[in-house]
Write a protein that holds these residues in place. Sequence first.
Motif, mmCIF file in Angstrom:
data_model
loop_
_atom_site.group_PDB
_atom_site.id
_atom_site.type_symbol
_atom_site.label_atom_id
_atom_site.label_comp_id
_atom_site.label_asym_id
_atom_site.label_seq_id
_atom_site.Cartn_x
_atom_site.Cartn_y
_atom_site.Cartn_z
ATOM 1 N N ARG A 49 0.820 -1.216 0.000
ATOM 2 C CA ARG A 49 0.000 0.000 0.000
ATOM 3 C C ARG A 49 0.853 1.264 0.000
ATOM 4 O O ARG A 49 0.509 2.264 -0.623
ATOM 5 N N ILE A 50 1.970 1.232 0.691
ATOM 6 C CA ILE A 50 2.876 2.382 0.717
ATOM 7 C C ILE A 50 3.462 2.614 -0.675
ATOM 8 O O ILE A 50 3.544 3.750 -1.148
ATOM 9 N N ASP A 51 3.852 1.523 -1.342
ATOM 10 C CA ASP A 51 4.386 1.637 -2.706
ATOM 11 C C ASP A 51 3.338 2.208 -3.656
ATOM 12 O O ASP A 51 3.648 3.072 -4.485
ATOM 13 N N LEU A 52 2.107 1.737 -3.529
ATOM 14 C CA LEU A 52 1.033 2.258 -4.376
ATOM 15 C C LEU A 52 0.773 3.734 -4.096
ATOM 16 O O LEU A 52 0.562 4.526 -5.019
ATOM 17 N N LEU A 53 0.806 4.109 -2.838
ATOM 18 C CA LEU A 53 0.614 5.509 -2.467
ATOM 19 C C LEU A 53 1.711 6.388 -3.065
ATOM 20 O O LEU A 53 1.433 7.480 -3.570
ATOM 21 N N ALA A 54 2.939 5.913 -3.044
ATOM 22 C CA ALA A 54 4.052 6.682 -3.622
ATOM 23 C C ALA A 54 3.841 6.886 -5.123
ATOM 24 O O ALA A 54 4.074 7.982 -5.652
ATOM 25 N N ILE A 55 3.371 5.850 -5.801
ATOM 26 C CA ILE A 55 3.103 5.973 -7.244
ATOM 27 C C ILE A 55 1.987 6.986 -7.470
ATOM 28 O O ILE A 55 2.073 7.835 -8.374
ATOM 29 N N GLU A 56 0.946 6.931 -6.646
ATOM 30 C CA GLU A 56 -0.163 7.867 -6.807
ATOM 31 C C GLU A 56 0.260 9.306 -6.525
ATOM 32 O O GLU A 56 -0.161 10.232 -7.213
ATOM 33 N N GLN A 57 1.104 9.499 -5.524
ATOM 34 C CA GLN A 57 1.597 10.851 -5.241
ATOM 35 C C GLN A 57 2.350 11.396 -6.446
ATOM 36 O O GLN A 57 2.176 12.553 -6.832
ATOM 37 N N ASN A 58 3.166 10.556 -7.057
ATOM 38 C CA ASN A 58 3.920 10.993 -8.242
ATOM 39 C C ASN A 58 2.995 11.254 -9.424
ATOM 40 O O ASN A 58 3.263 12.145 -10.231
ATOM 41 N N ALA A 59 1.901 10.496 -9.529
ATOM 42 C CA ALA A 59 0.930 10.746 -10.595
ATOM 43 C C ALA A 59 0.331 12.139 -10.450
ATOM 44 O O ALA A 59 0.199 12.877 -11.424
ATOM 45 N N TRP A 60 -0.017 12.519 -9.225
ATOM 46 C CA TRP A 60 -0.589 13.845 -8.986
ATOM 47 C C TRP A 60 0.426 14.948 -9.232
ATOM 48 O O TRP A 60 0.089 16.015 -9.766
ATOM 49 N N VAL A 61 1.675 14.706 -8.874
ATOM 50 C CA VAL A 61 2.730 15.699 -9.147
ATOM 51 C C VAL A 61 2.879 15.897 -10.651
ATOM 52 O O VAL A 61 2.925 17.031 -11.144
ATOM 53 N N LEU A 62 2.935 14.794 -11.383
ATOM 54 C CA LEU A 62 3.075 14.873 -12.835
ATOM 55 C C LEU A 62 1.877 15.579 -13.461
ATOM 56 O O LEU A 62 2.040 16.469 -14.301
ATOM 57 N N PRO A 119 -1.575 20.913 -17.426
ATOM 58 C CA PRO A 119 -3.027 21.003 -17.252
ATOM 59 C C PRO A 119 -3.812 20.063 -18.178
ATOM 60 O O PRO A 119 -4.989 19.806 -17.940
ATOM 61 N N ARG A 120 -3.193 19.537 -19.226
ATOM 62 C CA ARG A 120 -3.883 18.605 -20.121
ATOM 63 C C ARG A 120 -3.997 17.211 -19.515
ATOM 64 O O ARG A 120 -4.772 16.384 -19.968
ATOM 65 N N GLY A 152 -9.725 11.520 -25.822
ATOM 66 C CA GLY A 152 -8.392 11.974 -26.218
ATOM 67 C C GLY A 152 -7.605 12.673 -25.129
ATOM 68 O O GLY A 152 -6.746 13.498 -25.424
ATOM 69 N N GLN A 153 -7.892 12.360 -23.889
ATOM 70 C CA GLN A 153 -7.168 13.011 -22.796
ATOM 71 C C GLN A 153 -5.863 12.290 -22.487
ATOM 72 O O GLN A 153 -5.737 11.082 -22.665
ATOM 73 N N MET A 154 -4.911 13.053 -22.009
ATOM 74 C CA MET A 154 -3.652 12.513 -21.536
ATOM 75 C C MET A 154 -3.863 12.081 -20.085
ATOM 76 O O MET A 154 -4.349 12.865 -19.273
ATOM 77 N N VAL A 155 -3.545 10.838 -19.767
ATOM 78 C CA VAL A 155 -3.829 10.336 -18.424
ATOM 79 C C VAL A 155 -2.581 9.817 -17.723
ATOM 80 O O VAL A 155 -1.615 9.409 -18.351
ATOM 81 N N VAL A 156 -2.663 9.865 -16.400
ATOM 82 C CA VAL A 156 -1.690 9.211 -15.530
ATOM 83 C C VAL A 156 -2.503 8.309 -14.617
ATOM 84 O O VAL A 156 -3.509 8.730 -14.039
#
Length: 99
Positions: free
Chosen positions: A3-16, A21-22, A39-43
């Motif tokens: 869960r900690i590893d997943l949280l770290a990935i999610e935090q980086n997704a939000w930073v990216l 803004p796209r 056609g949206q760019m996703v993380v």
Amino acid sequence: QRRIDLLAIEQNAWVLAGRDPRCVVVATRTEIDWAMRHGQMVVWAPSKLVLDAVDGPGSRAPVAMALWLAETLAADRLVVHGSVSVPAGSRVPVERAPA
């Protein structure tokens, strides 16, 4: 630790996503499908899909999770950048982007 590893990935997704803004952060298959159709760019924020999956990714490694997602979505291919280790035996072809 998972869960900690997943949280770290999610935090980086939000930073990216905050840097462009796209870009939108998606967590569910429905959100991924909708964003792709529009056609949206996703993380991908993986926690929801990974933790809810009966047969989730066999590893916490980000590339293994991306490959699992590609298989789950029946992707045409997965493109990786950089020198990353890719698990063998995938149903989805893996391409390495030119450096």
